[in-house]
Write a protein that holds these residues in place. Structure first.
Motif, PDB file in Angstrom:
ATOM      1  N   VAL A  72     116.712  -4.149  21.051  1.00 51.77           N
ATOM      2  CA  VAL A  72     116.808  -2.890  21.916  1.00 51.77           C
ATOM      3  C   VAL A  72     115.867  -1.792  20.975  1.00 51.77           C
ATOM      4  N   LEU A  73     115.169  -0.952  21.611  1.00 46.22           N
ATOM      5  CA  LEU A  73     114.266  -0.186  20.969  1.00 46.22           C
ATOM      6  C   LEU A  73     115.273   1.088  20.451  1.00 46.22           C
ATOM      7  N   GLN A  74     115.160   1.504  19.170  1.00 48.22           N
ATOM      8  CA  GLN A  74     115.981   2.484  18.714  1.00 48.22           C
ATOM      9  C   GLN A  74     115.250   3.760  18.463  1.00 48.22           C
ATOM     10  N   ALA A  75     113.863   3.713  17.805  1.00 45.30           N
ATOM     11  CA  ALA A  75     113.193   5.009  17.243  1.00 45.30           C
ATOM     12  C   ALA A  75     111.901   4.627  16.996  1.00 45.30           C
ATOM     13  N   ARG A  76     110.850   5.722  17.233  1.00 45.27           N
ATOM     14  CA  ARG A  76     109.536   5.512  16.878  1.00 45.27           C
ATOM     15  C   ARG A  76     109.370   5.902  15.403  1.00 45.27           C
ATOM     16  N   GLU A  77     108.821   4.860  14.772  1.00 45.82           N
ATOM     17  CA  GLU A  77     108.685   5.127  13.277  1.00 45.82           C
ATOM     18  C   GLU A  77     106.777   5.182  13.211  1.00 45.82           C
ATOM     19  N   ARG A  78     106.315   5.406  11.833  1.00 42.36           N
ATOM     20  CA  ARG A  78     104.983   5.489  11.500  1.00 42.36           C
ATOM     21  C   ARG A  78     104.243   4.260  11.976  1.00 42.36           C
ATOM     22  N   SER A  79     104.904   3.069  11.688  1.00 44.74           N
ATOM     23  CA  SER A  79     104.143   1.524  11.939  1.00 44.74           C
ATOM     24  C   SER A  79     104.401   1.033  13.265  1.00 44.74           C
ATOM     25  N   GLY A  80     105.321   1.858  14.092  1.00 41.87           N
ATOM     26  CA  GLY A  80     105.663   0.974  15.282  1.00 41.87           C
ATOM     27  C   GLY A  80     107.160   1.604  15.786  1.00 41.87           C
ATOM     28  N   TRP A  81     107.657   0.886  16.747  1.00 43.14           N
ATOM     29  CA  TRP A  81     108.910   1.305  17.199  1.00 43.14           C
ATOM     30  C   TRP A  81     109.868   0.148  16.426  1.00 43.14           C
ATOM     31  N   LYS A  82     110.950   0.925  15.787  1.00 35.77           N
ATOM     32  CA  LYS A  82     112.295  -0.015  15.461  1.00 35.77           C
ATOM     33  C   LYS A  82     113.007  -0.438  16.504  1.00 35.77           C
ATOM     34  N   ALA A  83     113.500  -1.656  16.368  1.00 35.96           N
ATOM     35  CA  ALA A  83     114.201  -2.252  17.468  1.00 35.96           C
ATOM     36  C   ALA A  83     115.375  -2.890  16.765  1.00 35.96           C
ATOM     37  N   ARG A  84     116.625  -2.895  17.333  1.00 36.25           N
ATOM     38  CA  ARG A  84     117.879  -3.664  16.756  1.00 36.25           C
ATOM     39  C   ARG A  84     118.424  -4.743  17.508  1.00 36.25           C
ATOM     40  N   ALA A  85     118.444  -5.666  16.857  1.00 39.01           N
ATOM     41  CA  ALA A  85     119.064  -6.900  17.494  1.00 39.01           C
ATOM     42  C   ALA A  85     120.474  -6.925  17.883  1.00 39.01           C
ATOM     43  N   PHE A  86     120.668  -6.676  19.081  1.00 46.39           N
ATOM     44  CA  PHE A  86     122.077  -6.742  19.631  1.00 46.39           C
ATOM     45  C   PHE A  86     122.462  -8.239  20.209  1.00 46.39           C
ATOM     46  N   GLY A  87     123.463  -8.728  19.199  1.00 46.60           N
ATOM     47  CA  GLY A  87     123.632 -10.168  19.352  1.00 46.60           C
ATOM     48  C   GLY A  87     122.830 -11.022  18.492  1.00 46.60           C
ATOM     49  N   ASP A  88     122.877 -12.224  18.858  1.00 43.34           N
ATOM     50  CA  ASP A  88     122.262 -13.373  17.968  1.00 43.34           C
ATOM     51  C   ASP A  88     120.700 -13.785  18.383  1.00 43.34           C
ATOM     52  N   VAL A  89     119.971 -12.577  18.164  1.00 46.28           N
ATOM     53  CA  VAL A  89     118.702 -12.853  18.531  1.00 46.28           C
ATOM     54  C   VAL A  89     117.851 -13.650  17.529  1.00 46.28           C
ATOM     55  N   PRO A  90     117.040 -14.692  17.843  1.00 43.41           N
ATOM     56  CA  PRO A  90     116.367 -15.477  17.071  1.00 43.41           C
ATOM     57  C   PRO A  90     115.373 -14.774  16.485  1.00 43.41           C
ATOM     58  N   LEU A  91     115.422 -13.674  15.273  1.00 40.25           N
ATOM     59  CA  LEU A  91     114.457 -13.149  14.801  1.00 40.25           C
ATOM     60  C   LEU A  91     113.404 -13.896  13.880  1.00 40.25           C
ATOM     61  N   GLU A  92     114.067 -14.900  13.412  1.00 34.39           N
ATOM     62  CA  GLU A  92     113.137 -15.655  12.573  1.00 34.39           C
ATOM     63  C   GLU A  92     112.150 -16.513  13.267  1.00 34.39           C
ATOM     64  N   TYR A  93     112.063 -16.341  14.621  1.00 35.07           N
ATOM     65  CA  TYR A  93     111.028 -16.914  15.295  1.00 35.07           C
ATOM     66  C   TYR A  93     110.357 -16.218  16.240  1.00 35.07           C
ATOM     67  N   LEU A  94     110.291 -14.866  15.952  1.00 36.87           N
ATOM     68  CA  LEU A  94     109.722 -13.757  17.024  1.00 36.87           C
ATOM     69  C   LEU A  94     108.662 -13.170  16.241  1.00 36.87           C
ATOM     70  N   ARG A  95     108.363 -13.353  14.965  1.00 42.63           N
ATOM     71  CA  ARG A  95     107.297 -12.638  14.355  1.00 42.63           C
ATOM     72  C   ARG A  95     105.852 -12.874  14.874  1.00 42.63           C
ATOM     73  N   GLU A  96     105.023 -11.897  15.362  1.00 41.32           N
ATOM     74  CA  GLU A  96     103.568 -12.077  16.068  1.00 41.32           C
ATOM     75  C   GLU A  96     103.811 -12.646  17.528  1.00 41.32           C
ATOM     76  N   LYS A  97     104.853 -12.663  17.954  1.00 45.95           N
ATOM     77  CA  LYS A  97     105.214 -13.166  19.499  1.00 45.95           C
ATOM     78  C   LYS A  97     105.210 -11.872  20.442  1.00 45.95           C
TER      79      LYS A  97
END
Length: 362
Positions: A72-97
């Protein structure tokens, strides 16, 4: 097919913790069309009721959650939008996806555009995304960007857990209403924010929204295990990672399975996760569970190291909906499970003399 109409409608909708509005809206519409009375609780859970309570009886309450892990998008940062994982999102597999960025207005989902995961932090459970200029806080991405699909053997989609559980309950309730059957009071409860810690179910349990003497049955899509194999029937869930469920409720489920032997079932302790039965059990309710074994739990393929669709057996889903309807239309009281003590006493009586005669080997 008619048996999959509800599942197709719900399974095709995006959802996230605290943003379950599209799913809840579709459930409301289907309940209204079927003529099933319902209320929406002050915290957003939907509660539908059908059938009559017998004197001295208690309602049978099926519970499923309407959310699924999401970024879920939280706030805009210089390098992009920061998003928070709500629940057990498989973050380890999502880079560059690339993922689909969703926004829900009222109860209508819209596609904002494509989001690219630039990097992720497993410790803080956050990610930085490249998103369209129109993005805003609250827009969200599910971990698998593909579409819901029903095939000859498998049902797959981004959020089978637990939209298929919601669909199984609603399918059974609609079937009961059409056939004008119903020997006992049955509730369907569709909760929110399960994926962040059973929050919706705990809220209902703490506030005693459901009668204290109710029998609670959590309906889940739970991680497949060697003891719970897709395609071998829906699971009579005896417990979860937090512990065993109420023995009386487990007996009820086993008895229903025996009485409906055409419906394949497999009793199992599903320790791959925790379900809403645990919330109700913790606050003094009698609780048990039903489930379908789930592949790609929370969109993870650990062997392949990638995000994938969640999958369940098509037959398991039909069996689950059928068993829920059978439970709802079985009169309470008669049909109690066999008393094991009586059977064991009978065997002891039959063989006691053998024990006496063979106590010493002469």
């Amino acid at each position: 097919p008619g048996d999959f109409q509800v599942l197709t409608a719900l399974g095709s909708l995006p959802t996230a913790p605290f943003q379950e509005w599209a799913v809840l809206g579709e459930i409301r519409r289907r309940l209204s069309y079927a003529g099933i009375p319902f209320i929406q609780d002050k915290h957003g859970s939907l509660i539908a009721k059908i059938g009559r309570r017998q004197p001295g009886g208690s309602p049978l309450v099926f519970v499923a959650h309407t959310d699924h892990p999401a970024l879920v998008l939280q706030a805009r940062e210089r390098s992009g939008w920061k998003a928070r994982a709500f629940g057990d999102v498989p973050l380890e597999y999502l880079r560059e996806k690339r993922l689909r960025l969703i926004r829900i207005r009222a109860d209508t989902p819209t596609l904002v555009g494509s989001a690219l995961v630039l990097r992720s932090d497993l410790k803080t459970r956050t990610a930085v995304l490249e998103v369209p200029p129109s993005a805003r806080p609250g827009d969200f991405c599910q971990a698998w960007p593909g579409r819901f699909k029903i095939g000859p053997k498998w049902i797959q989609g981004p959020a089978i857990d637990d939209l298929a559980g919601c669909a199984a309950i609603l399918t059974a309730m609609e079937g009961e209403k059409r056939k004008e059957k119903g020997f006992r009071e049955t509730w369907a409860v569709f909760t929110r924010a399960e994926e962040v810690g059973l929050v919706g179910a705990t809220d209902l349990a703490v506030r005693r929204v459901i009668p204290r003497n109710a029998t609670i049955i959590s309906v889940e899509m739970s991680r497949a295990l060697p003891s719970a194999v897709p395609g071998r029937g829906c699971v009579l869930r005896l417990g979860d990672r937090a512990g065993m469920f109420d023995a009386g409720v487990s007996d009820l489920l086993v008895s229903a399975a025996r009485s409906n032997s055409r419906i394949p079932t497999q009793p199992a302790l599903l320790s791959g996760g925790t379900c809403e039965a645990t919330s109700f059990k913790a606050f003094g309710y009698k609780a048990g569970g039903l489930a379908c074994p789930l592949l790609g739990y929370h969109n993870r393929d650990r062997d392949g190291g990638r995000a994938v669709a969640e999958r369940i057996s098509r037959d398991d889903f039909l069996n689950l909906a059928g068993l829920i309807e059978a439970l709802s239309t079985t009169p309470p009281g008669p049909g109690k499970p066999e008393d094991p003590a009586a059977r064991l006493r009978e065997l002891l009586k039959r063989y006691r003399l053998f024990l006496l005669r063979t106590r010493v080997n002469k």
